[in-house]
Scaffold this motif. Structure first.
Motif, PDB file in Angstrom:
ATOM      1  N   ASN A 287      21.533   0.112   2.336  1.00 39.85           N
ATOM      2  CA  ASN A 287      21.083  -0.971   3.224  1.00 39.85           C
ATOM      3  C   ASN A 287      19.567  -1.066   3.219  1.00 39.85           C
ATOM      4  O   ASN A 287      19.004  -2.153   3.108  1.00 39.85           O
ATOM      5  CB  ASN A 287      21.538  -0.712   4.669  1.00 39.85           C
ATOM      6  CG  ASN A 287      22.942  -1.233   4.911  1.00 39.85           C
ATOM      7  OD1 ASN A 287      23.511  -1.918   4.070  1.00 39.85           O
ATOM      8  ND2 ASN A 287      23.496  -0.890   6.072  1.00 39.85           N
TER       9      ASN A 287
ATOM     10  N   TYR B  46      17.712  -4.436   2.145  1.00 42.27           N
ATOM     11  CA  TYR B  46      17.067  -5.309   3.126  1.00 42.27           C
ATOM     12  C   TYR B  46      15.557  -5.090   3.167  1.00 42.27           C
ATOM     13  O   TYR B  46      14.920  -5.364   4.167  1.00 42.27           O
ATOM     14  CB  TYR B  46      17.708  -5.119   4.514  1.00 42.27           C
ATOM     15  CG  TYR B  46      19.175  -5.477   4.480  1.00 42.27           C
ATOM     16  CD1 TYR B  46      19.560  -6.796   4.216  1.00 42.27           C
ATOM     17  CD2 TYR B  46      20.179  -4.519   4.655  1.00 42.27           C
ATOM     18  CE1 TYR B  46      20.894  -7.137   4.132  1.00 42.27           C
ATOM     19  CE2 TYR B  46      21.517  -4.860   4.574  1.00 42.27           C
ATOM     20  CZ  TYR B  46      21.872  -6.166   4.308  1.00 42.27           C
ATOM     21  OH  TYR B  46      23.194  -6.518   4.215  1.00 42.27           O
TER      22      TYR B  46
ATOM     23  N   ILE C  37      15.466  -6.146  12.098  1.00 43.89           N
ATOM     24  CA  ILE C  37      16.598  -6.790  12.775  1.00 43.89           C
ATOM     25  C   ILE C  37      16.114  -7.209  14.158  1.00 43.89           C
ATOM     26  O   ILE C  37      15.438  -6.423  14.853  1.00 43.89           O
ATOM     27  CB  ILE C  37      17.772  -5.799  12.938  1.00 43.89           C
ATOM     28  CG1 ILE C  37      18.170  -5.228  11.562  1.00 43.89           C
ATOM     29  CG2 ILE C  37      18.972  -6.468  13.581  1.00 43.89           C
ATOM     30  CD1 ILE C  37      18.946  -3.939  11.644  1.00 43.89           C
TER      31      ILE C  37
ATOM     32  N   LEU D 263      27.980  -0.492   7.923  1.00 45.08           N
ATOM     33  CA  LEU D 263      27.515   0.269   9.088  1.00 45.08           C
ATOM     34  C   LEU D 263      28.668   0.694   9.985  1.00 45.08           C
ATOM     35  O   LEU D 263      28.626   1.775  10.582  1.00 45.08           O
ATOM     36  CB  LEU D 263      26.501  -0.556   9.886  1.00 45.08           C
ATOM     37  CG  LEU D 263      25.094  -0.629   9.282  1.00 45.08           C
ATOM     38  CD1 LEU D 263      24.184  -1.471  10.153  1.00 45.08           C
ATOM     39  CD2 LEU D 263      24.506   0.773   9.118  1.00 45.08           C
TER      40      LEU D 263
ATOM     41  N   ASP E  70      12.675   2.164   6.640  1.00 43.52           N
ATOM     42  CA  ASP E  70      12.224   1.216   5.612  1.00 43.52           C
ATOM     43  C   ASP E  70      11.158   0.290   6.175  1.00 43.52           C
ATOM     44  O   ASP E  70      10.942   0.236   7.387  1.00 43.52           O
ATOM     45  CB  ASP E  70      13.415   0.424   5.049  1.00 43.52           C
ATOM     46  CG  ASP E  70      14.074  -0.460   6.091  1.00 43.52           C
ATOM     47  OD1 ASP E  70      13.362  -1.223   6.779  1.00 43.52           O
ATOM     48  OD2 ASP E  70      15.328  -0.375   6.234  1.00 43.52           O
TER      49      ASP E  70
ATOM     50  N   SER F 130      13.039  -1.048   9.651  1.00 41.34           N
ATOM     51  CA  SER F 130      14.071  -0.449  10.504  1.00 41.34           C
ATOM     52  C   SER F 130      14.140   1.051  10.264  1.00 41.34           C
ATOM     53  O   SER F 130      13.780   1.535   9.192  1.00 41.34           O
ATOM     54  CB  SER F 130      15.441  -1.036  10.165  1.00 41.34           C
ATOM     55  OG  SER F 130      15.359  -2.401   9.885  1.00 41.34           O
TER      56      SER F 130
ATOM     57  N   GLY G 152      27.020  -7.547   0.640  1.00 44.43           N
ATOM     58  CA  GLY G 152      27.637  -6.859   1.794  1.00 44.43           C
ATOM     59  C   GLY G 152      28.712  -7.711   2.433  1.00 44.43           C
ATOM     60  O   GLY G 152      28.747  -8.927   2.276  1.00 44.43           O
ATOM     61  N   ALA G 153      29.621  -7.042   3.150  1.00 45.03           N
ATOM     62  CA  ALA G 153      30.630  -7.770   3.911  1.00 45.03           C
ATOM     63  C   ALA G 153      30.499  -7.436   5.392  1.00 45.03           C
ATOM     64  O   ALA G 153      31.313  -7.830   6.191  1.00 45.03           O
ATOM     65  CB  ALA G 153      32.019  -7.409   3.433  1.00 45.03           C
ATOM     66  N   GLY G 154      29.458  -6.677   5.728  1.00 45.23           N
ATOM     67  CA  GLY G 154      29.276  -6.323   7.139  1.00 45.23           C
ATOM     68  C   GLY G 154      30.134  -5.153   7.577  1.00 45.23           C
ATOM     69  O   GLY G 154      30.304  -4.914   8.765  1.00 45.23           O
TER      70      GLY G 154
ATOM     71  N   VAL H 168      23.694 -10.086   9.854  1.00 46.37           N
ATOM     72  CA  VAL H 168      22.682 -10.866  10.555  1.00 46.37           C
ATOM     73  C   VAL H 168      22.545 -12.241   9.909  1.00 46.37           C
ATOM     74  O   VAL H 168      22.606 -13.261  10.574  1.00 46.37           O
ATOM     75  CB  VAL H 168      21.334 -10.123  10.544  1.00 46.37           C
ATOM     76  CG1 VAL H 168      20.229 -11.006  11.113  1.00 46.37           C
ATOM     77  CG2 VAL H 168      21.466  -8.829  11.342  1.00 46.37           C
TER      78      VAL H 168
ATOM     79  N   TYR I 260      30.031  -7.667  10.942  1.00 42.82           N
ATOM     80  CA  TYR I 260      28.839  -8.316  11.492  1.00 42.82           C
ATOM     81  C   TYR I 260      27.700  -8.268  10.486  1.00 42.82           C
ATOM     82  O   TYR I 260      27.319  -7.214  10.003  1.00 42.82           O
ATOM     83  CB  TYR I 260      28.393  -7.642  12.796  1.00 42.82           C
ATOM     84  CG  TYR I 260      27.352  -8.475  13.518  1.00 42.82           C
ATOM     85  CD1 TYR I 260      27.740  -9.494  14.381  1.00 42.82           C
ATOM     86  CD2 TYR I 260      25.997  -8.286  13.287  1.00 42.82           C
ATOM     87  CE1 TYR I 260      26.807 -10.300  15.017  1.00 42.82           C
ATOM     88  CE2 TYR I 260      25.049  -9.087  13.914  1.00 42.82           C
ATOM     89  CZ  TYR I 260      25.466 -10.084  14.776  1.00 42.82           C
ATOM     90  OH  TYR I 260      24.541 -10.870  15.394  1.00 42.82           O
TER      91      TYR I 260
HETATM   92  N1  LIG Z   1      17.915  -1.351   6.880  1.00 44.14           N
HETATM   93  C1  LIG Z   1      18.197  -2.569   7.358  1.00 44.14           C
HETATM   94  N2  LIG Z   1      17.229  -3.495   7.533  1.00 44.14           N
HETATM   95  C2  LIG Z   1      17.529  -4.713   8.018  1.00 44.14           C
HETATM   96  N3  LIG Z   1      18.766  -5.121   8.355  1.00 44.14           N
HETATM   97  C3  LIG Z   1      19.761  -4.253   8.180  1.00 44.14           C
HETATM   98  C4  LIG Z   1      19.550  -2.947   7.680  1.00 44.14           C
HETATM   99  N4  LIG Z   1      20.734  -2.309   7.622  1.00 44.14           N
HETATM  100  C5  LIG Z   1      21.659  -3.193   8.078  1.00 44.14           C
HETATM  101  N5  LIG Z   1      21.099  -4.362   8.430  1.00 44.14           N
HETATM  102  C6  LIG Z   1      21.756  -5.540   8.972  1.00 44.14           C
HETATM  103  O1  LIG Z   1      22.994  -5.126   9.539  1.00 44.14           O
HETATM  104  C7  LIG Z   1      24.058  -5.875   8.945  1.00 44.14           C
HETATM  105  C8  LIG Z   1      25.256  -4.979   8.811  1.00 44.14           C
HETATM  106  O2  LIG Z   1      25.077  -3.993   7.853  1.00 44.14           O
HETATM  107  P1  LIG Z   1      26.281  -3.437   7.036  1.00 44.14           P
HETATM  108  O3  LIG Z   1      27.311  -3.111   8.016  1.00 44.14           O
HETATM  109  O4  LIG Z   1      25.830  -2.385   6.107  1.00 44.14           O
HETATM  110  O5  LIG Z   1      26.776  -4.714   6.278  1.00 44.14           O
HETATM  111  P2  LIG Z   1      26.356  -5.262   4.873  1.00 44.14           P
HETATM  112  O6  LIG Z   1      27.617  -5.162   4.139  1.00 44.14           O
HETATM  113  O7  LIG Z   1      25.930  -6.646   5.142  1.00 44.14           O
HETATM  114  O8  LIG Z   1      25.295  -4.377   4.352  1.00 44.14           O
HETATM  115  C9  LIG Z   1      23.552  -6.305   7.635  1.00 44.14           C
HETATM  116  O9  LIG Z   1      24.171  -7.523   7.236  1.00 44.14           O
HETATM  117  C10 LIG Z   1      22.096  -6.546   7.915  1.00 44.14           C
HETATM  118  O10 LIG Z   1      21.887  -7.822   8.429  1.00 44.14           O
END
Ligand SMILES: Nc1ncnc2c1ncn2[C@@H]1O[C@H](COP(=O)(O)OP(=O)(O)O)[C@@H](O)[C@H]1O
Ligand SMILES: [Mg+2]
Length: 472
Positions: free
Chosen positions: A371, A375, A404, A434, A399, A458, A429-431, A419, A417
């Motif tokens: 991630n 990002y 966010i 995390l 990073d 973040s 990604g599919a959300g 962003v 979820y």
């Molecule tokens: N290190 C990061 N910096 C900025 N936004 C992040 C970061 N990690 C996760 N996100 C935000 O959280 C959302 C969910 O993350 P995640 O569950 O890993 O889904 P994805 O499959 O989109 O990576 C991401 O779509 C992104 O918008």
């Protein structure tokens, strides 16, 4: 046979009331009887004592005047009225009787006679005298150790019979009336007290998956039933929440899978219409593989989540050197970072051991670093560190990426979820990443925290309990 609580309650306490009233009545009557007998005994023994001194002269000779009872009353002031007095010789023959004893003889039972010969005084109830039983004291008169005569004084139990009969007439109907009234009142009170249970049952019966928004009403929220209703409501609320989540999850999952399928279909249709343009078809096939990879990734993530739900609490736990896992994942992701023009560094890497599943832990480390790289725009930095802060191991990924917003931050760990849906679709990604990380951390007894501000980058911090010393 099963009776309702209401019937049982009423039955038990009316029975209890009945039994205790009976016991009270019996104890009361018995005590009253004892008191009466005690007073009677006092009265008859005082007359008998007087007699002893009256019927014997100083030389030890018997001297019985006629109408001795009248004399007793006149000279000594002893109230003999209502008392039956009888004097016997040492062999049991009657020497004298009080004036009221015409036609009446007090019988002397053998044991009483023997006791009198032995010098002992006996109190007893003698039945076969006239109409009513009689309380009789039998007392020997001795002179110089020799039995001279036996005095018997009796008093009729007539009055007492009457008293106890009236007592019975008052007590029995009184007890029955109290029990009936208490039973009736109790029956109504029990209905009132149990009404919420009936309501609860009716409401609970109505509740199905379709109307989980129904709640049980409680009139008195503080009593036991009120608390029961509250507890049940909380349970229904949790069910409602879970159902909503499942519905949402199913909807999201279908949607996520439908998008690549739609794209795939569109592309293939176009390719079919393109006649024999081999170059174009190859392009389409290449792009199809991308979509298939994407679906593959989503399906795999869904499987992971489903498995973790099942595994919860039964996760196999072995000592895992987390620092080694981090190094491995770091080596893997170096290329991705390089391709994205992002600098990836390990700042600190303490040798720590945690108890857990190595594959899952590796997945957690991978997702967080992945991630951070994805990002973070070209030219940014990603810093990884692993520290020992007893009793925890702290894994941190920092990073300098897009960050966010505070509006999104609370939701990023939710399933599906993202962003920025449009932009994140590009990076694949599919959300779910995390939410998988969170599940893994929780399954290991740890947690994950995110700090972020838009544009400022973040920081994701995973905290996992260290293995107890000696486990490694
Ligand atoms: N290190 C990061 N910096 C900025 N936004 C992040 C970061 N990690 C996760 N996100 C935000 O959280 C959302 C969910 O993350 P995640 O569950 O890993 O889904 P994805 O499959 O989109 O990576 C991401 O779509 C992104 O918008
Ligand atoms: Mg991700």
């Amino acid at each position: 046979m099963a009776f309702s609580i209401r019937t049982r309650l009423t039955f038990w306490y009316t029975t209890l009331l009945f039994v205790s009233l009976l016991a009270f009545g019996a104890i009361f009557s018995y005590s009253l009887l004892k008191i009466f007998i005690y007073r009677m005994d006092n009265q008859i023994i005082s007359i008998a004592d007087m007699m002893v001194h009256t019927v014997i002269n100083p030389s030890g000779k018997l001297f019985i005047p006629r109408d001795f009872d009248i004399m007793l009353e006149r000279f000594f002031g002893v109230r003999t009225a209502g008392s039956y007095i009888q004097v016997l010789d040492p062999h049991g023959g009657i020497l004298a009787k009080s004036s009221n004893m015409e036609g009446i003889t007090i019988t002397v039972p053998a044991p009483t006679y023997r006791a009198a010969i032995g010098g002992a005084t006996t109190y007893e109830v003698v039945r076969k005298v006239g109409k009513y039983p009689m309380r009789v004291v039998t007392k020997p008169i001795e002179h110089g150790g020799r039995l001279v005569a036996i005095v018997q004084v009796g008093t009729s139990l007539e009055g007492m019979d009457e008293i106890f009969n009236s007592l019975l007439y008052i007590l029995i109907p009184g007890i029955i009336a109290s029990v009936v009234v208490a039973g009736a009142v109790g029956w109504f009170l029990a209905r009132k007290a149990l009404k919420p249970v009936i309501e609860m049952t009716a409401t609970a019966r109505k509740i199905t998956a379709e109307n989980l928004d129904e709640r049980i009403r409680a009139d008195v929220p503080q009593d036991e039933l009120g608390r029961l209703a509250e507890t049940m409501n909380e349970m229904i609320e949790r069910l409602e929440h879970s159902f909503k989540q499942i519905r949402q999850f199913t909807g999201d999952a279908s949607h996520e899978l439908k998008t690549p399928l739609t794209i795939l279909k569109g592309e293939i249709e176009m390719a079919l219409r393109s006649k024999d343009d081999v170059k174009y078809m190859k392009e389409v096939l290449a792009s199809s593989i991308e979509e298939i990879d994407r679906m593959n990734y989503i399906v795999k993530s869904l499987l992971d989540l489903a498995r973790m739900d099942v595994e919860k609490g039964t996760l196999a736990k072995h000592p895992v050197r987390l620092d080694k896992v981090v190094s491995e994942r770091f080596e893997h992701l170096k290329k991705l970072a390089f391709d994205n023009g992002v600098r990836l560094d390990i700042l600190e890497r303490s040798p720590v051991t945690v108890l857990g599943d190595e594959v899952r832990l590796s997945q957690l480390v991978y997702n967080l670093i992945d991630n951070a790289i994805k990002y973070t725009p070209e030219g940014g930095r990603v810093e990884v560190s692993l520290q020992e802060k007893a009793p925890n191991a702290v894994f941190r990924v920092k990073d300098t990426g897009v960050g966010i917003s505070a509006d999104d931050l609370p939701f990023i760990f939710d399933r599906f979820y993202r962003v920025d849906k449009a932009r994140t679709r590009e990076v694949g990604g599919a959300g779910l990443g995390l939410s998988i990380c969170m599940e893994i951390a929780e399954a290991h007894g740890g947690s994950i925290e995110a700090q972020s501000a838009p544009g400022a980058g973040s920081t994701f911090t995973a905290t996992l309990p260290l293995a107890p010393s000696g486990a490694a």
